[in-house]
Design a protein around this motif. Sequence first.
Motif, PDB file in Angstrom:
ATOM      1  N   MET A   1       0.843  -1.196   0.000  1.00 34.96           N
ATOM      2  CA  MET A   1       0.000   0.000   0.000  1.00 34.96           C
ATOM      3  C   MET A   1       0.877   1.245   0.000  1.00 34.96           C
ATOM      4  O   MET A   1       2.018   1.224   0.425  1.00 34.96           O
ATOM      5  N   ASP A  22       0.264   4.289  -8.870  1.00 38.65           N
ATOM      6  CA  ASP A  22      -0.457   3.893 -10.084  1.00 38.65           C
ATOM      7  C   ASP A  22      -1.845   4.518 -10.107  1.00 38.65           C
ATOM      8  O   ASP A  22      -2.135   5.410  -9.305  1.00 38.65           O
ATOM      9  N   TYR A  24      -4.551   3.587  -9.044  1.00 43.58           N
ATOM     10  CA  TYR A  24      -5.256   3.451  -7.771  1.00 43.58           C
ATOM     11  C   TYR A  24      -4.736   4.434  -6.723  1.00 43.58           C
ATOM     12  O   TYR A  24      -5.516   5.084  -6.019  1.00 43.58           O
ATOM     13  N   SER A  25      -3.420   4.543  -6.643  1.00 38.14           N
ATOM     14  CA  SER A  25      -2.836   5.294  -5.522  1.00 38.14           C
ATOM     15  C   SER A  25      -2.497   6.750  -5.846  1.00 38.14           C
ATOM     16  O   SER A  25      -2.341   7.556  -4.921  1.00 38.14           O
ATOM     17  N   GLU A  28      -4.070   9.803  -4.046  1.00 36.65           N
ATOM     18  CA  GLU A  28      -3.601  10.088  -2.686  1.00 36.65           C
ATOM     19  C   GLU A  28      -2.412  11.062  -2.722  1.00 36.65           C
ATOM     20  O   GLU A  28      -2.310  11.967  -1.899  1.00 36.65           O
TER      21      GLU A  28
ATOM     22  N   ASP B  16     -10.872  -2.878 -11.686  1.00 37.37           N
ATOM     23  CA  ASP B  16     -10.645  -2.172 -10.435  1.00 37.37           C
ATOM     24  C   ASP B  16      -9.162  -1.804 -10.321  1.00 37.37           C
ATOM     25  O   ASP B  16      -8.305  -2.698 -10.300  1.00 37.37           O
ATOM     26  N   PRO B  17      -8.845  -0.505 -10.243  1.00 39.65           N
ATOM     27  CA  PRO B  17      -7.432  -0.101 -10.191  1.00 39.65           C
ATOM     28  C   PRO B  17      -6.638  -0.747  -9.050  1.00 39.65           C
ATOM     29  O   PRO B  17      -5.428  -0.876  -9.153  1.00 39.65           O
ATOM     30  N   ARG B  18      -7.343  -1.167  -7.985  1.00 38.50           N
ATOM     31  CA  ARG B  18      -6.622  -1.820  -6.871  1.00 38.50           C
ATOM     32  C   ARG B  18      -5.948  -3.103  -7.315  1.00 38.50           C
ATOM     33  O   ARG B  18      -5.027  -3.594  -6.665  1.00 38.50           O
ATOM     34  N   LEU B  19      -6.444  -3.689  -8.423  1.00 36.16           N
ATOM     35  CA  LEU B  19      -5.937  -4.989  -8.858  1.00 36.16           C
ATOM     36  C   LEU B  19      -4.840  -4.887  -9.915  1.00 36.16           C
ATOM     37  O   LEU B  19      -4.333  -5.905 -10.378  1.00 36.16           O
ATOM     38  N   LYS B  21      -1.863  -4.132  -9.622  1.00 36.90           N
ATOM     39  CA  LYS B  21      -0.583  -4.699  -9.165  1.00 36.90           C
ATOM     40  C   LYS B  21      -0.499  -6.193  -9.476  1.00 36.90           C
ATOM     41  O   LYS B  21       0.581  -6.711  -9.740  1.00 36.90           O
ATOM     42  N   SER B  53      -5.078   0.516 -17.495  1.00 40.87           N
ATOM     43  CA  SER B  53      -5.583   1.798 -16.983  1.00 40.87           C
ATOM     44  C   SER B  53      -6.455   2.481 -18.028  1.00 40.87           C
ATOM     45  O   SER B  53      -7.495   3.057 -17.709  1.00 40.87           O
ATOM     46  N   THR B  64     -15.696  -0.073 -11.882  1.00 45.92           N
ATOM     47  CA  THR B  64     -14.707  -1.000 -11.309  1.00 45.92           C
ATOM     48  C   THR B  64     -15.156  -2.464 -11.348  1.00 45.92           C
ATOM     49  O   THR B  64     -14.459  -3.337 -10.833  1.00 45.92           O
TER      50      THR B  64
END
Lengths: 113, 140
Positions: A1, A22, A24-25, A28, B16-19, B21, B53, B64
């Motif tokens: 994270m 990326d 997602y982050s 922030e 989902d952008p969290r995935l 990685k 992305s 998402t």
Amino acid sequence: MLDVSTRDIKKGVIISITGDVDLYSSPEVRKVIIDLTDKKTKNILVDLSSVSYMDSSGVATLVEGLQQVGKYGGKLMLFGLEAAVKEVFELSRLDKVFEIYPDEQTALDHLKK
Amino acid sequence: MPQPRPDQVDLAIPSDPRLLKIVRMTIMHLTELAGFGEEEQKSVALAVDEACSNIIKHAYGGATDRPIIIRFQLLDHGLRVLLRDYGRKADLSKIKSRELDDIRPGGLGVHLIRSVMDVVEYDNSLDEGNLLTLEKFLRR
């Protein structure tokens, strides 16, 4: 994270980012930078030494920050880029647009000039 | 279930952008298996991440919960990555690298993909969605 922290220095603020930046982050990171540019922080130094990955959304966030500080005559400097992160800036030909320094001390030395 | 092929890996993720990685980690391992050096592994991971992305942002408008299907094929000459989405069709006339002298946030993803990959082909002729084919060749 992702972890984003700030540290006040005499002439500005150092933002330290740890983790992957990326899609997602990056919001922030953007939030912290915009918070500082809204306050017209004169010098923003971004420590990327603990960032092993950055995509175009991360780069875009930093470009936005650079444009914001430019509006009030501030500076946004980067330091500690790992090779893979530096490559993203080079591929984007933004390595000449940003002030990029190898480490914190070198960046601080340039602030004194 | 179809018989798995030793030279092919399929990955299905929600948009989902969290995935993202997970995609990068998969790419890092597969490019290593394909024989790429560490620098190229990271570059290919960047290109495929940018492609995902773009699907999330443009094909699915930030939703998402839509499917992204990624097929990785180990080739004699490198790695092929097929990215399938079922979202808004790409306007091929608008998919271009932006002028790099134009310093502004955004618009860099396509440029990075084209800078890294040897083959970048968009197919929007499918009944639904898009298919993007990426290839990276091994330099022997």
